[in-house]
Design an enzyme around this catalytic site. Sequence first.
Site, PDB file in Angstrom:
ATOM      1  N   LYS A   6       0.790  -1.230   0.000  1.00 25.45           N
ATOM      2  CA  LYS A   6       0.000   0.000   0.000  1.00 25.45           C
ATOM      3  C   LYS A   6       0.828   1.288   0.000  1.00 25.45           C
ATOM      4  O   LYS A   6       0.328   2.334  -0.445  1.00 25.45           O
ATOM      5  CB  LYS A   6      -0.950   0.000   1.194  1.00 25.45           C
ATOM      6  CG  LYS A   6      -2.120  -0.971   1.061  1.00 25.45           C
ATOM      7  CD  LYS A   6      -3.145  -0.471   0.061  1.00 25.45           C
ATOM      8  CE  LYS A   6      -4.444  -1.238   0.167  1.00 25.45           C
ATOM      9  NZ  LYS A   6      -5.496  -0.694  -0.738  1.00 25.45           N
TER      10      LYS A   6
ATOM     11  N   SER B 105       0.631  -9.986  -0.583  1.00 23.90           N
ATOM     12  CA  SER B 105       0.455  -8.534  -0.581  1.00 23.90           C
ATOM     13  C   SER B 105       0.759  -7.832   0.735  1.00 23.90           C
ATOM     14  O   SER B 105       1.005  -6.626   0.742  1.00 23.90           O
ATOM     15  CB  SER B 105      -0.968  -8.175  -1.028  1.00 23.90           C
ATOM     16  OG  SER B 105      -1.928  -8.827  -0.224  1.00 23.90           O
TER      17      SER B 105
END
Length: 311
Positions: free
Chosen positions: A54, A309
């Site tokens: 992110k 992720s």
Amino acid sequence: MTVPPGIADIRNAAARLSGLIVETPLIESPELNKRYGGRILFKPETLQRTGSFKFRGAYNKLSSLSAAERGRGVVAFSSGNHAQGVAASAAMFGVKAVIAMPADAPAMKIGNVRKMGAEVVPFDRFRDDRMTVVRPWLDKGMALVPPFDDPAIIAGQGTIGLELMAQARALGVSLDAVVIPCGGGGLSSGISVAVKDASPDTAVWAAEPEHFDDTRRSLAKGERVANEPGHTSICDAILTAEPGAITFEINRKNLAGAVAVSDKATAQAMRDAMAHLKLVVEPGGCVGLAALSSGEIDLAGKCVAVVLSGG
């Protein structure tokens, strides 16, 4: 309608992020290769700044704002990973950040956001509307940093795809498929643009939690559909209501499909990541690995990349 980002936008994002992000490696496990009958290459964004992918999108978004816009501060809503990316980026730019986070978000993530200097505003993820929660700060002139449905955010996440394809070339391999965790679709859409630019024949798959497979069902219907209420999952990082408008427009063109995985399969994938890759991966970050056991993705004799992720 907002123009989706292209490969030039992703390359520009990579230039902005150069020297600030970790170029996460491609790693593999002989045991997992044997189990799945192919070569599985993992890209661990768990090793990224703030612990997930992110930061890439958040920093790129703040970079795209004017000095005046940044000076008024930024506001975001997130279950944790985007919050940490925005908080870290805002601290680097020296600007105020206000971030709405679910009250049941992991305490460690809430604590990390506060340590980075951002103000945390708690809300109920099942009852409260996120935009309504952050509206008072938007009305004060603070800039919204969306979690996924924004061209600069998508382009930032797409830099993973640039790295991934360059690293595969350096290994002398052609990727048959790439499997990517999917919540709102910012990660999968951004990576898919970079992958398809470099290798049009590479299949790109999204992986989602069972009952939160809005992208899978949206692809089947040909339009965005929302998740049915009343379900829960251990994959707190990727529990979104429906795909983004921009992300779905990209994903519907680039994805081969999406796989829904159970919490049980995800928990096993987390154990596999720890045992065979020596990585601590959070549930939402491990759904791509879990999807390999679904039987829906052709693995036999193939070379497949899986994005882990976050952790």
